[in-house]
Enzyme design. Structure first.
Site, PDB file in Angstrom:
ATOM      1  N   GLY A   1       3.322  38.637  17.703  1.00  0.00           N
ATOM      2  CA  GLY A   1       2.553  38.435  18.934  1.00  0.00           C
ATOM      3  C   GLY A   1       3.048  39.382  20.008  1.00  0.00           C
ATOM      4  O   GLY A   1       4.088  40.027  19.837  1.00  0.00           O
TER       5      GLY A   1
ATOM      6  N   THR B   1       6.081  36.489  24.553  1.00  0.00           N
ATOM      7  CA  THR B   1       5.307  35.267  24.328  1.00  0.00           C
ATOM      8  C   THR B   1       6.193  34.113  23.822  1.00  0.00           C
ATOM      9  O   THR B   1       5.682  33.027  23.565  1.00  0.00           O
ATOM     10  CB  THR B   1       4.174  35.520  23.323  1.00  0.00           C
ATOM     11  OG1 THR B   1       4.676  36.304  22.256  1.00  0.00           O
ATOM     12  CG2 THR B   1       3.024  36.231  23.972  1.00  0.00           C
ATOM     13  N   GLY B   2       7.470  34.395  23.649  1.00  0.00           N
ATOM     14  CA  GLY B   2       8.381  33.311  23.278  1.00  0.00           C
ATOM     15  C   GLY B   2       8.751  33.274  21.804  1.00  0.00           C
ATOM     16  O   GLY B   2       9.081  32.213  21.274  1.00  0.00           O
ATOM     17  N   LYS B   3       8.743  34.416  21.148  1.00  0.00           N
ATOM     18  CA  LYS B   3       9.096  34.443  19.716  1.00  0.00           C
ATOM     19  C   LYS B   3      10.580  34.109  19.519  1.00  0.00           C
ATOM     20  O   LYS B   3      10.932  33.303  18.665  1.00  0.00           O
ATOM     21  CB  LYS B   3       8.765  35.827  19.111  1.00  0.00           C
ATOM     22  CG  LYS B   3       7.268  36.127  19.169  1.00  0.00           C
ATOM     23  CD  LYS B   3       6.933  37.469  18.598  1.00  0.00           C
ATOM     24  CE  LYS B   3       7.341  38.617  19.485  1.00  0.00           C
ATOM     25  NZ  LYS B   3       6.627  38.660  20.767  1.00  0.00           N
TER      26      LYS B   3
ATOM     27  N   GLU C   1      -8.706  52.221  45.714  1.00  0.00           N
ATOM     28  CA  GLU C   1      -8.649  50.793  45.355  1.00  0.00           C
ATOM     29  C   GLU C   1      -9.968  50.091  45.688  1.00  0.00           C
ATOM     30  O   GLU C   1     -10.420  49.204  44.953  1.00  0.00           O
ATOM     31  CB  GLU C   1      -7.480  50.094  46.083  1.00  0.00           C
ATOM     32  CG  GLU C   1      -6.087  50.613  45.731  1.00  0.00           C
ATOM     33  CD  GLU C   1      -5.811  50.644  44.231  1.00  0.00           C
ATOM     34  OE1 GLU C   1      -6.411  49.828  43.492  1.00  0.00           O
ATOM     35  OE2 GLU C   1      -5.024  51.498  43.797  1.00  0.00           O
TER      36      GLU C   1
ATOM     37  N   HIS D   1     -12.382  50.632  42.812  1.00  0.00           N
ATOM     38  CA  HIS D   1     -12.152  49.708  41.678  1.00  0.00           C
ATOM     39  C   HIS D   1     -12.745  48.331  41.989  1.00  0.00           C
ATOM     40  O   HIS D   1     -13.435  47.730  41.165  1.00  0.00           O
ATOM     41  CB  HIS D   1     -10.643  49.496  41.442  1.00  0.00           C
ATOM     42  CG  HIS D   1      -9.943  50.646  40.811  1.00  0.00           C
ATOM     43  ND1 HIS D   1     -10.350  51.218  39.638  1.00  0.00           N
ATOM     44  CD2 HIS D   1      -8.811  51.307  41.168  1.00  0.00           C
ATOM     45  CE1 HIS D   1      -9.511  52.200  39.308  1.00  0.00           C
ATOM     46  NE2 HIS D   1      -8.569  52.275  40.226  1.00  0.00           N
TER      47      HIS D   1
ATOM     48  N   ASP E   1      -5.323  55.048  35.266  1.00  0.00           N
ATOM     49  CA  ASP E   1      -6.720  54.658  35.005  1.00  0.00           C
ATOM     50  C   ASP E   1      -7.287  55.485  33.865  1.00  0.00           C
ATOM     51  O   ASP E   1      -8.005  54.961  33.006  1.00  0.00           O
ATOM     52  CB  ASP E   1      -7.577  54.883  36.257  1.00  0.00           C
ATOM     53  CG  ASP E   1      -7.052  54.136  37.472  1.00  0.00           C
ATOM     54  OD1 ASP E   1      -6.426  53.086  37.274  1.00  0.00           O
ATOM     55  OD2 ASP E   1      -7.269  54.608  38.608  1.00  0.00           O
TER      56      ASP E   1
END
Ligand code: ATP
Length: 588
Positions: free
Chosen positions: A190, A194-196, A415, A418, A492
Site C-alpha cells: 500500500g 498507511t500503517g504497514k 493560484e 488553478h 504542475d
C-alpha cells in the site's frame, strides 16, 4: 603483555635495526677509496695485509698499518692466485659486508612483513566492521511489543486478514491437526504511511511474540555475500527465540523484478541475498510460529520468485483510509490532545482526501505544536489549518519581505487560475483553500483541490485534472504574455505529464494509441513505441492547454477578481472563493 605492547616493541626493534643498517651503509660508502693502480703498487710494496673479495664491483683492502680502503674489483680469475703469490691473505667473502647485508635484508623483510601484517589486520578489521554492521543484524529486535489493534484506526479489512495469522502463531497445533500450514511469508502492500509497519507490530503485539524489524535496503551491501550472511544471521537469531514476527520493510530493494531486457539480469549481491532469504524461509518448519512480514509500496514491481506459493504468498492491502478511516485516525491521534470544542473532526476528515494515516498523525502533531507555541489552552481550528498547509506544502515562509510585488501578482494569478478552473469545470471538486503564502519548501502558493472519493476515475475526470494542473501556467501566459511565463509551473507540468502518460500507456484511454499496455510490452522486450506515445502525449497536452487558456480568457474578469482578493488577503477559503465567483457571474 597485551598485543598492542608487543606490536610496539617489535616495531621499535625493527626501526632500530633498520636505522643501524642505514648508518652502517653510510659509513661503508664513506670508506676511503684508492685507485686500483695504487692498490697494486701497495701489494708490490708489501703494505697490504688482507683483501676482502666478493662478487661486488668493489673490494675492501686492509693494510698492515691498520688502515682500510676500498678499490675497484677487476674480477679476474687469476687475481686471487696473484694475491696469494704476493703473500696477501684473501677472504672470499667480506664477512662484515655480508653480516650488514643480512641484517639489512632481515630488517627490510621484517618491515615489509610488519607492514603487510598490520595492513591485513586493519583490512580484516574493516571487513569485520562492515560485515558486523549487517551480520550483527542491527535488527530492531523487540521482545515485547505494546502495540495492538487498538492503536490502529480504520484498516478493518487488513485487521480481519491478520487476525487469522495471529491465531496461527498463537495456536499452531490447532491448525496442524487439520494439516494446515502457517503462511510463511505475508506481504503488506500500500502507499507510504498507511500503517504497514504499525500493522506488523500489532501482529507481534497481539500474538505476544518478539518482533524483528529490518529494511530491505539494509541487506543490499557493497560486498557480495554480506547481505546473504546478514539474512542467515537474522533468521538464526530469530529461530533461537522460537515464535516471532520478522518484519522486512521495503522488500522491493531486495526483490524487485529483473528487467528482461537487461542481459544477465543484474546484481549478484541482491540475487544472493534474495536466495538466502528464500532458502531461510523454506528452512523453518511450517508450524514453528515464525512469520515473515514484508512491506512494499508496490506489489507489482516484486519478482515472481518471491511471490510463489510457500514464500510470500499471502498479500494484504493496506490502502489509504476512506473518510471513515480518516475520521477514526484523527480521533485516535487527538485523543491525547486538548482540542477546542468547536472542531469537527469529521469535517477535517472530509477535507483530507488521500491523506495517509502518517500524514494525519503528522498534521495533528503540527497543530499541537502550533497551539503550544502560541501558549494557547487548546488546539484551535487555525492551528489545524496551518498544520494542514504545512503537511501539504511545507512550513510557511515567515520572512516574505524579499518577495517582489511582481512575484506576488504572478502567484496570485497562477493560484487563482488553478482555483477558478476547478470551480468552472469540476464542480464536484472542493477548493478548500487558496493561498499565495510561500512555503519553506519552495512553493510560491497553494491551491488545495479535493476531488470526491471515487472508486474509478473516468476519462473526463483525468482530463479535467490535466486542465486544473495546466491552469496556473495558462493564467500566467494570458495575463503576462508568453515571454513572462515562469518556473512556478514545474510541479504542475510534471503532474499533467504523468496523468496523460498513464491515460495513454496504461489505461487504454487514447483511441489512436489503442488498448495496449506499454509497460507489459516493455517487460516482454518489445519497445520502440515510445516515440508514438510521446507524440500523442504532446498532442493531447497541447489541446488541453489551449482549452484551458480559452476557459480562463472567457472568464478573465473573475480571474482578475480572485487574483486581486488574493493580493489583498493572501488566503481565501472556499466560501470566500465561491462568493467572488458568484459576484462576478451575477454581474455578467
Ligand atoms: P512506509 O510505507 O512509508 O514505510 P508505513 O505504511 O509502514 O509507511 P507506518 O510507518 O506504519 O506506515 O505509519 C507511520 C505512522 O502513521 C504510524 O506510526 C502511526 O502514527 C500513523 N498511522 C498510520 N496509519 C495509521 C492507522 N491506521 N491508525 C493509526 N495511526 C496510523
Amino acid at each position: 603483555m597485551d598485543k598492542r605492547r608487543i606490536i610496539i616493541i617489535i616495531s621499535c626493534i625493527l626501526i632500530t635495526l633498520a636505522a643501524a643498517y642505514s648508518i652502517y651503509r653510510i659509513k661503508l660508502n664513506n670508506e676511503r677509496y684508492i685507485t686500483y693502480e695504487t692498490f697494486l703498487d701497495d701489494i708490490e710494496n708489501g703494505k697490504v695485509f688482507r683483501v676482502f673479495l666478493s662478487d661486488s664491483h668493489r673490494i675492501r683492502v686492509s693494510y698492515k698499518d691498520g688502515n682500510t680502503f676500498i678499490t675497484d674489483n677487476p674480477r679476474k680469475d687469476s687475481f686471487k692466485e696473484e694475491l696469494l703469490i704476493q703473500g696477501v691473505m684473501v677472504d672470499e667473502v667480506d664477512s662484515r659486508l655480508q653480516l650488514t647485508r643480512s641484517l639489512g635484508s632481515l630488517a627490510i623483510l621484517a618491515i615489509f612483513l610488519y607492514i603487510i601484517l598490520f595492513r591485513m589486520k586493519s583490512f580484516k578489521y574493516q571487513m569485520q566492521k562492515d560485515s558486523n554492521k549487517f551480520s550483527n543484524v542491527n535488527a530492531n529486535q523487540v521482545n515485547r511489543i505494546d502495540i495492538t489493534f487498538e492503536d490502529i484506526a480504520g484498516n478493518e479489512e487488513a485487521k480481519e486478514s491478520v487476525k487469522e495469522l495471529i491465531d496461527f502463531i498463537k495456536n499452531p497445533d490447532k491448525y496442524a491437526k487439520y494439516g494446515a500450514r502457517l503462511p510463511r511469508g505475508v506481504i503488506f502492500y500500500g502507499p507510504p504511511g498507511t500503517g504497514k509497519t504499525l500493522m506488523a507490530k500489532a501482529v507481534a503485539g497481539e500474538a505476544s511474540v518478539p518482533f524483528y524489524a529490518m529494511s530491505g535496503s539494509d541487506f543490499v551491501q557493497l560486498y557480495v555475500g554480506v547481505g546473504a550472511s546478514r539474512i542467515r544471521d537474522l533468521f538464526r537469531r530469530a529461530r533461537e527465540k522460537g515464535k516471532c514476527v520478522i518484519f522486512i520493510d521495503e522488500i522491493d530493494a531486495l526483490g524487485k523484478k529483473r528487467d528482461k531486457n537487461i542481459e544477465g539480469g543484474g546484481n549478484d549481491e541482491r540475487d544472493q541475498t534474495l536466495n538466502a532469504l528464500l532458502a531461510e524461509m523454506s528452512g523453518f518448519g511450517a508450524n514453528d510460529g515464525i512469520v515473515v512480514i514484508a512491506a512494499t509500496n508496490r506489489l507489482d514491481v516484486l519478482d515472481e520468485a518471491l511471490l510463489r506459493p510457500g514464500r510470500f504468498d499471502r498479500h494484504i492491502e493496506i490502502g489509504l483510509p476512506d473518510i471513515k478511516g480518516r475520521y477514526e485516525i484523527l480521533k485516535l491521534h487527538s485523543s491525547n490532545k486538548p482540542i477546542a470544542d468547536n472542531i469537527d473532526l469529521y469535517e477535517i476528515a472530509e477535507q483530507t482526501v488521500y491523506f495517509s494515516g502518517a500524514k494525519l498523525e503528522n498534521m495533528m502533531n503540527e497543530a499541537a505544536i502550533f497551539a503550544a507555541k502560541r501558549d494557547n489552552r487548546v488546539i484551535e481550528k487555525e492551528d489545524i489549518d496551518r498544520a494542514f498547509y504545512t503537511v501539504i506544502a511545507g512550513a510557511e515562509k515567515k520572512d516574505r519581505s524579499s518577495i517582489s510585488q511582481g512575484d506576488i501578482e504572478i502567484t496570485a494569478y497562477h493560484e487563482g487560475g488553478h482555483a477558478l478552473i476547478t470551480k468552472l469545470i469540476a464542480p464536484d471538486n472542493r477548493v478548500t483553500k487558496v493561498t499565495i503564502i510561500p512555503s519553506t519548501k519552495g512553493a510560491g502558493g497553494f491551491s488545495m483541490n479535493i476531488s470526491p472519493e471515487r472508486m474509478y476515475y473516468k476519462k473526463r475526470d483525468m482530463e479535467n485534472n490535466i486542465k486544473i494542473a495546466l491552469a496556473g501556467r495558462a493564467a500566467e501566459e494570458i495575463v503576462f504574455g508568453h515571454e513572462n511565463i515562469t518556473t512556478g509551473a514545474y510541479n504542475d507540468l510534471e503532474k499533467a505529464t504523468e496523468i496523460i502518460l498513464n491515460m495513454i500507456k496504461r489505461f487504454g484511454m487514447d483511441s489512436d494509441i489503442g488498448l495496449l499496455n506499454y509497460d507489459v510490452l516493455r517487460q516482454n522486450g518489445i519497445g520502440g513505441e515510445y516515440d508514438a506515445i510521446t507524440d500523442q502525449c504532446k498532442k493531447k497536452l497541447d489541446i488541453a492547454y489551449t482549452k484551458t487558456k480559452k476557459i480562463l480568457s472567457d472568464n478573465r474578469r473573475i480571474l482578475d477578481g480572485i487574483a486581486k482578493a488574493l493580493i489583498d488577503r493572501e488566503t481565501l477559503d472556499e466560501d470566500e472563493l465561491n462568493a467572488i465567483i458568484q459576484e462576478y457571474l451575477l454581474c455578467a
